[in-house]
Motif scaffolding. Structure first.
Motif, PDB file in Angstrom:
ATOM      1  N   THR A   1       0.843  -1.191   0.000  1.00  0.00           N
ATOM      2  CA  THR A   1       0.000   0.000   0.000  1.00  0.00           C
ATOM      3  C   THR A   1       0.879   1.241   0.000  1.00  0.00           C
TER       4      THR A   1
ATOM      5  N   LYS B   1       1.351   5.079   0.701  1.00  0.00           N
ATOM      6  CA  LYS B   1       0.791   6.200   1.447  1.00  0.00           C
ATOM      7  C   LYS B   1       0.974   7.454   0.608  1.00  0.00           C
TER       8      LYS B   1
ATOM      9  N   GLN C   1      -2.994   6.054  -8.338  1.00  0.00           N
ATOM     10  CA  GLN C   1      -3.769   4.820  -8.484  1.00  0.00           C
ATOM     11  C   GLN C   1      -4.234   4.606  -9.917  1.00  0.00           C
TER      12      GLN C   1
ATOM     13  N   LYS D   1      -2.039  -0.480  -4.210  1.00  0.00           N
ATOM     14  CA  LYS D   1      -3.141   0.210  -3.560  1.00  0.00           C
ATOM     15  C   LYS D   1      -2.618   1.478  -2.901  1.00  0.00           C
TER      16      LYS D   1
ATOM     17  N   GLU E   1      -3.266   4.801  -0.048  1.00  0.00           N
ATOM     18  CA  GLU E   1      -3.901   5.292   1.169  1.00  0.00           C
ATOM     19  C   GLU E   1      -3.686   6.795   1.237  1.00  0.00           C
ATOM     20  N   LYS E   2      -4.755   7.579   1.322  1.00  0.00           N
ATOM     21  CA  LYS E   2      -4.637   9.039   1.395  1.00  0.00           C
ATOM     22  C   LYS E   2      -4.261   9.463   2.807  1.00  0.00           C
ATOM     23  N   LEU E   3      -3.336  10.432   2.881  1.00  0.00           N
ATOM     24  CA  LEU E   3      -2.944  10.986   4.178  1.00  0.00           C
ATOM     25  C   LEU E   3      -3.310  12.469   4.242  1.00  0.00           C
TER      26      LEU E   3
END
Length: 241
Positions: free
Chosen positions: A2, A4, A194, A237, A239-241
């Protein structure tokens, strides 16, 4: 795996904190490290033996500044860079970068379409994470020419015309089918990654210590030795931060 990813707001806040009195970075330091990483990514995907002519399309903001820095490093790496810079920025840092390139006799081209015919690789350094669609003049014609030329492209931070979080434009809009072969994310990937389906994806810009990265929820990329870039998995994949 994943990835970030930093939203535009998070990326702006991170840069702001890096340049705070506590951290002590300056914009020219960040631009220098970013541009060096761009040049190294180019060397990995397209060494001079594959064709030394590199055309850098540079926008008026910091993303364009990264492209100007990369052009200087490419010259010293043995390439023949040329720069298309249709809307030069008059701030001292950008004026200095232009003077450095001119001192090396690196050409600034006026006819982008003609220059495209002679190049082996295009560097898309038009827009960074603060870009908000649509693409406006004169950059709409630049992007149309890049897409039509079918040359290999390396995009800096985000592919031009893409929204930093929402990805490519909608079908029928300029840039809807723009997919560069290579992408280098700066500091950390952005959410639009993505949608990236190109050949190789790198992260560059070695700014972050472990403690600072953890403050923003990031992982320090796995840079090896003196490397300025680390390769990331295409299609991972996010993941939004």
């Amino acid at each position: 795996m994943t990835l970030k990813t930093l939203t535009a707001e998070s990326a702006a806040n991170l840069d702001k904190e890096l340049m705070s009195p506590e951290m002590g970075f300056s914009i020219d330091q960040l631009m220098e490290l970013a541009g060096l990483s761009v040049a190294q990514a180019i060397h990995k995907v397209h060494p001079p033996s594959k064709g030394a002519n590199v055309l850098l399309a540079c926008g008026p903001g910091n993303n364009g500044g990264d492209g100007l820095v990369a052009a200087r490093h490419l010259y010293h790496f043995g390439y023949k860079p040329s720069v298309f810079y249709p809307k030069p920025t008059n701030q001292p840092i950008f004026q200095g970068l232009q003077k450095q390139l001119k001192a090396l006799r690196i050409p600034f081209v006026d006819d982008f379409t003609a220059a495209l015919k002679e190049t082996d690789l295009v560097v898309d350094a038009l827009f960074g994470f603060s870009f908000k669609p649509p693409v406006r003049e004169p950059f709409d014609k630049v992007l149309e020419a890049v897409i039509a030329a079918k040359k290999e492209v390396l995009s800096v931070d985000i592919p031009s015309s893409w929204h930093v979080e929402e990805g490519p434009p909608k079908e029928g809009e300029l840039g809807a089918k723009f997919m560069p072969e290579y992408l280098i994310s700066l500091t950390a990937p952005k959410p639009c990654v993505q949608w990236f389906k190109g050949k190789r994806h790198f992260v560059g810009g070695r700014f972050l210590g472990q403690e600072f990265a953890e403050k923003f929820g990031l992982d320090v990329p796995a840079y090896e030795g003196v490397e300025q870039v680390a390769e990331l998995e295409v299609g991972a994949k996010v993941e939004k931060l």
